[in-house]
Design an enzyme around this catalytic site. Structure first.
Site, mmCIF file in Angstrom:
data_model
loop_
_atom_site.group_PDB
_atom_site.id
_atom_site.type_symbol
_atom_site.label_atom_id
_atom_site.label_comp_id
_atom_site.label_asym_id
_atom_site.label_seq_id
_atom_site.Cartn_x
_atom_site.Cartn_y
_atom_site.Cartn_z
ATOM 1 C CB CYS A 158 -7.998 -1.635 2.675
ATOM 2 S SG CYS A 158 -8.607 -0.352 1.827
ATOM 3 C CG HIS B 56 -12.427 -1.746 5.590
ATOM 4 N ND1 HIS B 56 -11.412 -1.281 6.350
ATOM 5 C CD2 HIS B 56 -12.102 -1.319 4.267
ATOM 6 C CE1 HIS B 56 -10.652 -0.362 5.545
ATOM 7 N NE2 HIS B 56 -10.996 -0.230 4.574
ATOM 8 C CD GLU C 218 -12.567 -2.636 9.575
ATOM 9 O OE1 GLU C 218 -12.949 -1.509 8.745
ATOM 10 O OE2 GLU C 218 -11.985 -3.306 8.920
#
Length: 384
Positions: free
Chosen positions: A275, A359, A361
């Site tokens: 990001c 992202h 995660e």
């Protein structure tokens, strides 16, 4: 300016163009100003609200049912919310989930977070898509009294995110170690006790689940402030360096972080950015960043890997993008958004340095790219 249409109105959203949306107040009482954006994810509202990348923003949830799973201490992505406020369609319902510890309304009040329900979020989202993300103010007044001219002036006077440096407002104050690994249904969070690599993570507004993924992949993680120098980082003898997500204009953060990132590229160490970290690497590689019309925020963004042709469904939260023009000749663009063709991944030096805009995660979102953490940690080796 308009007056409240009903006696039970306790909140208002006032946009810089003069638009007013009425509703019911949620959480804390008072006013909050920021950039109004929207997120299309159907799950994970607590993770979204505690993502530090939302500093300076007011989040519109396009999913109508927000609040039905409640909140809990495990799903926080930072110690406290950085977002300015939130907007929902339906009244917040009582939680109905086995992990719930507190309802969203009570949690928001405890966190000092202002929200509004009863807003026509479809209309608001269409306005943002058509005109771009506006500045706005949420006002929550239980007595239903609003000074609309003052709120409009506040929205118009707010400078906006372009040119705004926010990473220093959410970064850690001092370095710390992180060992917690991913959550499992049969035991909660684990603990990394036998790391194989040492990763230093520059915290521009890092999410906890990014740290958990790094630890889960076998890393001992040392988190350092965004303002850390190259010498500070190298003194920790890292096997690799991670550049985190974060809020604000990357060009503003670059005023102090870019020289460090450039030295990291020259160091020979493996470097991975997500990001804002991806955007910082794009700047260090000769590119520029641009403010997007409405940004990408949601958990259903398709990204195509240009090497394999594989399409991953990803979670995104960003209002700036890397402009491909100006990137150095030895930089490869490896992934593109299938929504608008924006750059979603970069690579150089045979993959020693790489980054993704999304992202991986997945908090919230799909887990299609969890393997990126394993790739980075496996590639981080002493003496690289």
């Amino acid at each position: 300016m308009p007056t409240p249409p009903r006696d039970d109105i306790t909140a208002a959203l006032v946009l810089a163009d003069g638009s007013v949306y009425w509703g019911t107040g949620i959480g804390a009482v008072g006013n909050a100003v920021g950039e109004v954006c929207f997120n299309t994810a159907m799950t994970g509202y607590q993770e979204i609200l505690t993502d530090p990348s939302y500093a300076g923003q007011i989040i519109t949830f396009t999913s109508p049912h927000i609040g039905n799973v409640g909140t809990n201490a495990d799903d926080m992505e930072s110690a406290r919310p950085a977002t300015r406020g939130f907007i929902v369609r339906e009244p917040v319902s009582a939680p109905s989930n086995w992990r719930a510890e507190q309802g969203l309304c009570d949690w928001a009040k405890a966190q000092g977070l202002i929200g509004i329900s009863g807003v026509d979020t479809r209309r608001l989202t269409r306005q943002i898509r058509r005109e771009g993300a506006p500045n706005g103010v949420i006002a929550h007044a239980p007595d239903g009294s609003f000074d609309l001219p003052a709120l409009l002036a506040q929205a118009r006077d707010w400078p906006g995110l372009q040119g705004m440096e926010l990473a220093r407002s959410v970064t850690t104050g001092q370095a710390y170690e992180w060992t917690q690994t991913l959550w499992r249904i049969d035991g909660g969070y684990g603990d990394m006790r036998a790391p194989t690599r040492h990763v230093v993570a520059m915290d521009f507004g890092i999410k906890y689940n990014i740290l958990r993924n790094l630890a889960n992949a076998g890393a001992r993680v040392t988190v350092v402030p965004a303002t850390s120098s190259f010498e500070d980082i190298m003194a920790l003898a890292p096997d690799g360096v991670f550049l985190s997500n974060g809020p604000g204009d990357p060009a503003a953060t670059a005023s102090y972080a870019l020289p460090v990132v450039r030295k990291l590229l020259e160091s020979g160490l493996p470097v991975f950015g997500i990001c804002l970290g991806h955007q910082m690497l794009g700047l260090a590689m000769g590119g520029k960043t641009v403010k997007m019309h409405q940004g990408h925020r949601g958990a259903n963004h398709p990204v195509k890997n240009l090497d394999t042709g594989r399409v991953a469904i990803t979670s995104m939260n960003h209002g700036f993008a890397v402009d491909r023009n100006g990137l150095a000749e030895d930089v490869r663009i490896t992934q593109l958004s299938l929504f608008d063709g924006t750059v979603c991944a970069l690579e150089m030096d045979g993959g020693r340095v790489f980054s993704v805009q999304q992202h991986p995660e997945a908090s919230p979102g799909p887990q299609d790219n969890f393997d990126l953490f394993e790739t980075f940690v496996a590639g981080a080796s002493s003496g690289a």
